[in-house]
Design an enzyme around this catalytic site. Structure first.
Site, PDB file in Angstrom:
ATOM      1  CG  ASN A  63       9.802  45.468  -2.649  1.00 27.57           C
ATOM      2  OD1 ASN A  63       8.867  45.123  -3.361  1.00 27.57           O
ATOM      3  ND2 ASN A  63      10.417  44.645  -1.830  1.00 27.57           N
ATOM      4  CG  ASP A  64      14.414  49.978  -2.568  1.00 33.08           C
ATOM      5  OD1 ASP A  64      13.788  50.779  -1.851  1.00 33.08           O
ATOM      6  OD2 ASP A  64      15.235  49.162  -2.123  1.00 33.08           O
TER       7      ASP A  64
ATOM      8  NE  ARG B 215      19.349  42.913  -0.509  1.00 34.25           N
ATOM      9  CZ  ARG B 215      18.128  43.381  -0.288  1.00 34.25           C
ATOM     10  NH1 ARG B 215      17.403  43.814  -1.309  1.00 34.25           N
ATOM     11  NH2 ARG B 215      17.628  43.411   0.919  1.00 34.25           N
TER      12      ARG B 215
ATOM     13  CB  CYS C 203      14.106  39.447  -5.745  1.00 32.36           C
ATOM     14  SG  CYS C 203      15.130  40.912  -5.764  1.00 32.36           S
TER      15      CYS C 203
ATOM     16  CG  HIS D  49      14.424  35.714  17.651  1.00 31.99           C
ATOM     17  ND1 HIS D  49      15.779  35.543  17.720  1.00 31.99           N
ATOM     18  CD2 HIS D  49      13.913  34.481  17.523  1.00 31.99           C
ATOM     19  CE1 HIS D  49      16.066  34.262  17.645  1.00 31.99           C
ATOM     20  NE2 HIS D  49      14.940  33.598  17.530  1.00 31.99           N
TER      21      HIS D  49
ATOM     22  NE  ARG E 196      14.450  41.921   1.639  1.00 29.24           N
ATOM     23  CZ  ARG E 196      13.364  41.455   1.030  1.00 29.24           C
ATOM     24  NH1 ARG E 196      12.948  40.228   1.254  1.00 29.24           N
ATOM     25  NH2 ARG E 196      12.692  42.223   0.195  1.00 29.24           N
TER      26      ARG E 196
ATOM     27  CD  GLU F  17      17.493  47.744  -4.901  1.00 26.02           C
ATOM     28  OE1 GLU F  17      16.420  47.438  -4.366  1.00 26.02           O
ATOM     29  OE2 GLU F  17      18.605  47.533  -4.383  1.00 26.02           O
TER      30      GLU F  17
ATOM     31  NE  ARG G 214      10.685  49.412   0.614  1.00 31.44           N
ATOM     32  CZ  ARG G 214      11.577  48.472   0.339  1.00 31.44           C
ATOM     33  NH1 ARG G 214      12.573  48.726  -0.507  1.00 31.44           N
ATOM     34  NH2 ARG G 214      11.498  47.286   0.858  1.00 31.44           N
TER      35      ARG G 214
END
Ligand code: PEP
Ligand code: MG
Length: 660
Positions: free
Chosen positions: A570-571, A449, A618, A306, A413, A547, A581
């Site tokens: 990223n992936d 997504r 993205c 959080h 996300r 990805e 990664r």
């Protein structure tokens, strides 16, 4: 008198349904008990009920004794048999994920495993980007100890009165906090959960029993809170384990009132100071003056906790998950931290001080110079608008995205929504979240997504098998298609939210066309259901993330099936390069500029452009000024990034067309 039934309450009697069940039970004069596996507890105590850990589809017995026993049983059985009873989790507390050293969600800067740093340096999880240097503000509230004195018989009644007055004062304080308009929905949920515990007979009853036994009130509260917290910790349920912290927090507040003390307050934190804590509790967080805080360093927490989300949304650099290393900071005078790398430097020397001060100043200068680009609508050389959108993972981040000038959301996300709750979020709760997003950015698009989760990130309510290679395993669209109960709830929520703005939906980890066609069939099924139920809904564009190497290689065929591509660098980089990664030892290979990755991006763009669909990106690379010109030349018309990178990206694109 008793009756048994199978519990249909969605996800069982977790906090909210337990509280409502208790409220219902308290409306009857009869003594009412709930019995599970031979264990009976009072149906009028939510703590006891929660500890019974009643799950959906378990058999329980409601037992009542008194004048209105029949009515009580009737009403309570009716509640237990109603699946909708567990679904209205509007005010459900959103607990921070508290796993120290947790791997970064990619909306955060890359996480770095804690490791020995350089001299007087430490390293934790890089949880919110940016650098900061400032005076250390150590927030380590002292342990509270009881007086350890046995009471005389004649003192007991007075001590009970004192205790009851303290409980009432804590409840009143929490009620005042709940009445504040400024409290966010998430914080309201947290405070409401604490208020429930403060009002529950379990804690107060245990404590009063101890006082009657001759203990002073503070010792009695400490003992009672520890006993109940231990019970919560022992239950085999992630959500209930987290309630142990709540019980301690409430016990602490009662003790402080009894001792006439105020907790070490964050109110007095000086402007620009670096907040250092082992953990920042829910109660503290709800009241912290975040505007004054220069940076945050915590022993607990990871990139999805959080505090990390709040720090990112407010642009506060943060390093979390330092573990015991945080103790080294207790006596620090000044601290420097780098939220991009996870480095923390205690009492920096002159050279480091100058270096950090220079970086802070340069960042502030750059930020000030970039604000003129906030409202710019950048275009490519051939006049196409390039949408510079935001990657976010929670409603708290909307404001930062809008302040940066985001032209919509290119990646929402949804994992955080699932991870922050200790049970699966209901369709209503999801629909409200997606609708709030759509409304906030309309008429710009918001690309949501669908759940992208695997065995490396636990989610309450989904059992993941142990896997040798979770990144190659049951995750993303693969898991969703195998769990239509979860997937359809999300798709229905998205169809409902689409009425309120420009919602688009994209699928993660796609590696086969059938994943798109099967999803489309489910979307149609959900739309038909909503229509039959008379629930307002609207269609949305369906796209895919590119990805996986497979998606690149079938991009021409995929492009015929979907409305857009969004390249997840990223992936894509980790899968093309076969380099994890999150593994620092292969970080060098995990390089998006490697020709193998760049040609995969180019192949994707070509396929999308040829089919006339939108191609966006993205992954983190979308925000890199050194790569943006190449991506635009390849034909990308949407770039989605962390809000902090938006204005810089707009400047880069504008400079391209100006011929700089
Ligand atoms: C990506 O893989 O590039 C991406 C944007 O998704 P995530 O980082 O959430 O896996
Ligand atoms: Mg990804």
């Amino acid at each position: 008198m008793e009756r048994s039934t199978i519990v249909r309450v969605h996800e069982g009697l977790h906090a909210r349904p337990a509280t409502r069940f208790v409220k219902l039970a308290k409306g009857f004069e009869s003594d009412v008990e709930l019995v599970k596996d031979g264990k009976a507890v009072s149906a009028k105590s939510s703590v006891k009920l929660m500890l019974l850990a009643v799950k959906e589809n378990q058999e329980v017995t409601v037992r009542a004794n008194g004048a209105d026993a029949i009515e009580a049983i009737e009403a309570l059985i009716g509640y237990l048999e109603n699946p909708k009873a567990g679904l209205d989790d509007e005010a459900e507390p959103q607990r921070p994920a508290n796993d120290a050293g947790q791997a970064a969600s990619a909306s955060a800067p890359q996480s770095v495993p804690a490791a020995a740093g350089e001299a007087n340096g430490l390293r934790g999880v890089a949880a919110s980007e940016g650098v900061a240097i400032g005076p250390a503000f150590a927030h380590f509230p002292p342990e509270i100890a009881g007086q350890g004195r046995m009471l005389q018989a004649e003192e007991i009644a007075g001590e009970i009165d004192r205790f009851r007055a303290a409980v009432a004062a804590v409840q009143a304080r929490m009620d005042r906090a709940l009445a504040q308009d400024s409290l966010s929905a998430a914080d309201r949920g947290i405070v409401a959960a604490l208020r429930d515990i403060a009002a529950d007979d379990s804690l107060t009853g245990e404590a009063e029993k101890a006082i009657r036994g001759g203990n002073d009130a503070v010792s009695a509260v400490i003992t009672a809170a520890s006993t109940i917290a231990a019970d919560f910790s022992a239950v085999d349920d992630h959500y209930l384990n987290a309630r142990a912290d709540d019980v301690h927090a409430v016990g602490r507040q009662i003790c402080l009132v009894l001792l006439g003390q105020d907790d070490v307050s964050l109110e007095s934190i000086p402007e620009g100071a670096i907040l250092i804590a082992d953990d920042i509790g829910a109660w503290d967080l709800a009241r912290a003056p975040l505007k004054r805080i220069g940076g945050v360093i915590c022993g607990h927490g990871g990139a999805t906790s959080h505090i990390a989300i709040i720090a990112r949304s407010r642009g506060i650099p943060a390093v979390l998950g330092l573990g015991d290393q945080v103790n080294a900071l207790r006596i620090a005078r000044d601290v420097a931290l780098d939220g991009n790398t996870g480095h923390v430097i205690i009492d920096p020397d002159e050279a480091t001080r100058a270096d950090y001060a220079g970086r802070v100043e340069a960042a502030a200068k750059e930020r000030a110079g970039l604000t003129v680009f906030k409202m710019v609508t950048p275009k490519s050389a051939d006049g196409k608008v390039i949408e510079v959108a935001a990657n976010i993972g929670s409603l708290e981040e909307i404001e930062a995205a809008q302040e940066a000038g985001a032209m919509g959301v290119g990646l929402f996300r949804t994992e955080l929504l699932f991870m922050r709750h200790m049970h699966l979020p209901s369709e209503d709760m999801q629909a409200e979240t997606y609708a709030a997003l759509a409304k906030a950015f309309a008429p710009y698009p918001v690309i949501v997504r669908t759940l992208d989760i695997g065995g490396d990130k636990p989610i309450a309510g989904i059992e993941f098998p142990d896997e040798e290679n979770p990144f190659l395993g049951w995750r993303g669209i693969r898991m969703c298609l195998d769990r239509p109960d979860i997937f359809k709830r999300q798709l229905r929520a998205l169809l409902r939210a689409a009425v309120h703005g420009n919602i688009k939906v994209m699928l993660p980890m796609v590696s086969d066309i059938s994943e798109v066609t099967r999803t489309r069939a489910l979307v149609d099924e959900c739309a038909a259901e909503l229509k039959a139920e008379g629930v307002p809904h609207a269609t949305f564009d369906l796209g895919v993330m590119i990805e996986t190497p497979a998606a690149v290689l079938i991009a021409p065929a995929l492009a015929k099936e979907v409305a857009f591509f969004s390249i997840g660098t990223n992936d894509l980089t980790q899968y093309i390069m076969a380099a994890d990664r999150l593994n620092p030892t292969v970080a060098k290979l995990n390089d998006v500029t490697n020709p193998a990755v760049m040609s995969a991006i180019e192949l994707t763009a070509k396929a999308g452009v040829a089919a006339g669909i939108m191609v966006g990106m993205c992954g983190e690379a979308a925000g890199r000024p050194d790569l943006i010109p190449a991506f635009i030349e390849m034909g990308l018309t949407e770039l989605s990034m962390s809000p902090a990178s938006i204005q810089r990206a707009k400047k880069t694109i504008t400079a391209m067309t100006a011929g700089d």
